[in-house]
Scaffold this active site. Sequence first.
Site, PDB file in Angstrom:
ATOM      1  N   HIS A 199       0.941  -1.247  -0.059  1.00  0.00           N
ATOM      2  CA  HIS A 199       0.002   0.020   0.032  1.00  0.00           C
ATOM      3  C   HIS A 199       0.892   1.419  -0.099  1.00  0.00           C
ATOM      4  CE1 HIS A 199      -3.410  -2.739   0.968  1.00  0.00           C
ATOM      5  NE2 HIS A 199      -4.065  -1.892   0.176  1.00  0.00           N
ATOM      6  N   ARG A 306     -10.374   4.185  -1.472  1.00  0.00           N
ATOM      7  CA  ARG A 306     -10.011   3.457  -0.406  1.00  0.00           C
ATOM      8  C   ARG A 306     -10.241   4.271   0.755  1.00  0.00           C
ATOM      9  NH1 ARG A 306      -5.537   1.825  -4.288  1.00  0.00           N
ATOM     10  NH2 ARG A 306      -5.110  -0.351  -4.273  1.00  0.00           N
ATOM     11  N   ARG A 342     -15.304   2.079  -1.282  1.00  0.00           N
ATOM     12  CA  ARG A 342     -15.123   0.819  -0.764  1.00  0.00           C
ATOM     13  C   ARG A 342     -15.286   0.995   0.742  1.00  0.00           C
ATOM     14  NH1 ARG A 342      -9.722  -2.380  -1.988  1.00  0.00           N
ATOM     15  NH2 ARG A 342      -8.987  -0.854  -0.264  1.00  0.00           N
ATOM     16  N   GLU A 441     -10.775 -10.975  -4.559  1.00  0.00           N
ATOM     17  CA  GLU A 441      -9.353 -10.626  -4.143  1.00  0.00           C
ATOM     18  C   GLU A 441      -9.022 -11.893  -3.228  1.00  0.00           C
ATOM     19  OE1 GLU A 441      -8.661  -7.026  -2.361  1.00  0.00           O
ATOM     20  OE2 GLU A 441     -10.405  -7.572  -1.137  1.00  0.00           O
ATOM     21  N   ASN A 464      -4.045  -7.140  -6.465  1.00  0.00           N
ATOM     22  CA  ASN A 464      -2.972  -6.869  -5.427  1.00  0.00           C
ATOM     23  C   ASN A 464      -3.271  -8.016  -4.593  1.00  0.00           C
ATOM     24  OD1 ASN A 464      -2.694  -4.552  -6.979  1.00  0.00           O
ATOM     25  ND2 ASN A 464      -3.524  -3.446  -5.511  1.00  0.00           N
ATOM     26  N   ASP A 465      -4.385  -8.127  -4.027  1.00  0.00           N
ATOM     27  CA  ASP A 465      -4.723  -9.321  -2.932  1.00  0.00           C
ATOM     28  C   ASP A 465      -4.858 -10.735  -3.490  1.00  0.00           C
ATOM     29  OD1 ASP A 465      -4.240  -8.341  -0.619  1.00  0.00           O
ATOM     30  OD2 ASP A 465      -5.974  -7.101  -0.853  1.00  0.00           O
ATOM     31  N   ARG A 475       2.502  -9.218  -0.452  1.00  0.00           N
ATOM     32  CA  ARG A 475       2.599  -8.097  -1.290  1.00  0.00           C
ATOM     33  C   ARG A 475       3.732  -7.142  -0.606  1.00  0.00           C
ATOM     34  NH1 ARG A 475      -3.395  -5.429  -1.101  1.00  0.00           N
ATOM     35  NH2 ARG A 475      -2.495  -3.574  -1.920  1.00  0.00           N
ATOM     36  N   CYS A 512      -9.852  -3.339 -10.440  1.00  0.00           N
ATOM     37  CA  CYS A 512      -9.182  -2.208  -9.711  1.00  0.00           C
ATOM     38  C   CYS A 512      -7.949  -2.464  -9.085  1.00  0.00           C
ATOM     39  CB  CYS A 512     -10.160  -1.512  -8.606  1.00  0.00           C
ATOM     40  SG  CYS A 512     -10.626  -2.606  -7.427  1.00  0.00           S
TER      41      CYS A 512
END
Length: 591
Positions: A199, A306, A342, A441, A464-465, A475, A512
Amino acid sequence: MAVKSDIQEIRISGISASPGICIGKACLVDTHGVEVLNTYYILDSDLKKEKNRFKAAVKKAKNDLRDIIKDTPKELRQQSSILESHVVLLEDKLLYDKTLETMEAELINAEWALKRVVTDLKAVFNEMEDEYFRERANDIVQVSERIWNKLIGAAPVDISEIRKRVILVANDLSPADTSQIQLEKVMGFITDRGGKASHTSIIARSLEIPAVQGLNRATSVIKNDDLIVLDGVAGLVIINPTEETLIEFEVRKELYEVQKAQIGRQSHLDATTTDGITFSVMGNIELPEEVVSVLGYGGDGIGLYRTEFQYLSRPDFPTENELYEKYKDVIDVMGDRPVTIRTLDVNGDKAMGNGKAVAEENPALGLRAIRYCLQKPDVFMTQLRAILRAAAHGKVRLLIPMISGMEEITKTKAMLQAAAAELKKEKKVYNSDIEIGIMIEVPSAVMLADSMAPEVDFFSIGTNDLIQYSLAIDRGNREVAHMFNPLHPAIIKMVKHVADVSQKTGTKLYMCGEMAADPANIPLLLGLGIDELSMNSQAIPAVKSMIRLLDTKATRKFTKKVLALNTSDEILDLCQESYGDLLEEHFSVVR
Ligand code: PEP
Ligand code: MG
């Protein structure tokens, strides 16, 4: 800029965390404790000098503490008494004398000796039954960190306090630290730790701060005020560059800016393929302020807001009204464009501030995102109410993160209904007629996509996840960053499965995750049937221009060939063979 010829240029490579090239002076900051990486033996003849270096560091640390105590207001007396005890601890026999003795006995440098002594002391204190003594282990660590900082020349800097434009050098920066960086003071940053999809790097891209992470030894090689070239595209850091290197990178910087501007000039054109199909290209944001940059780069809406960043850098929880105002700000700027809010995705690598953090062995597998929200109904309810109220002002979609089973959707929808009922009863203005989607995810969500589809309006794939949880790759870990690969055949097959379910059930399919931000992945994503892409705002223009260069029929044929391959290398070769020239011609410097 003149460079002294007796200083050697050093090049270190890391992970390209955020694109951009900058040249400037280093400023070492210590936000998460300093790792002693520069351990070395010393000569007998240097012992006295090394001991004096240690003594001087202790003295400076003591002076700093005294200054802080002097400036501490009366109301914070409690705090200053802890600092008083730290002053005493600095010269405690167990720490001070023992470090000097260790240096002498083993002929090792001051940092190494101090680290050994602290490790031993920590072990002793932690073994003690009494809570008070175990607490003392923390004091020792804090005191020793002050000495380390003085030894290596790094000041514990409050990032928001930096005055001149510098390149930050840190062992690690948390996502919360990074979101505090002010662009007028910081040109770029370099960290020893960190992985490709952390992140921290995501925020750096959103804020357009060039960054290289996972450098391992940056904080031990770089000194304050060293001249640094930071190439965030290549993931390269050059310390004390020669004149030739400086010229080379000034030119590369220029080229980067020219190519970025060229692509940027067309960013307001639609992302329409050569065969006439238009795709929505949306922006991901972490802070409401970023919404302007999404519009500036030609984004068609917000594909991912986010919201957790409103919770991270504060000791308490935001109120419903605060959240409502923040969401409304974004919605107002976006007008009739969609805004995908989200719900809270805290924990994992996004720990909350004082008192709200949850201590976990494996945070990524812990009480993160929807799991946290369902355990804290009051926190979740506050956010759901704020979202429903904000939804009265625009086109809001609600997105639920980290869904791993049906029950989480059912429970969230029940809470949403309850929030709407409360608002109705209170005669508040709200809108509950909004699209609801889930992040795909976690592998279990991929497997259950067909059962989940009737419950939701859209899926948003968070690569990403999905990569982290499917390939078992943290990650944020630089050791495995080279394996963090969106072109892994398993990931592509999972996306294909979700795409097939979406098509069969008429569920809209968005992406996304950062996979969507690289122009090189776009042929595959269009070929797989993704309806809408969302990414950090900086990446929007290049992705839009890539889409304009593609033909969807050709991408489908290409994707069919990709799906027949079993290794990432083969897939990468096929991508290169099919689209390498096009990428080189249009995006050679910016990606
Ligand atoms: C993802 O996991 O791909 C995603 C978009 O969510 P985040 O990066 O915030 O975890
Ligand atoms: Mg995620």
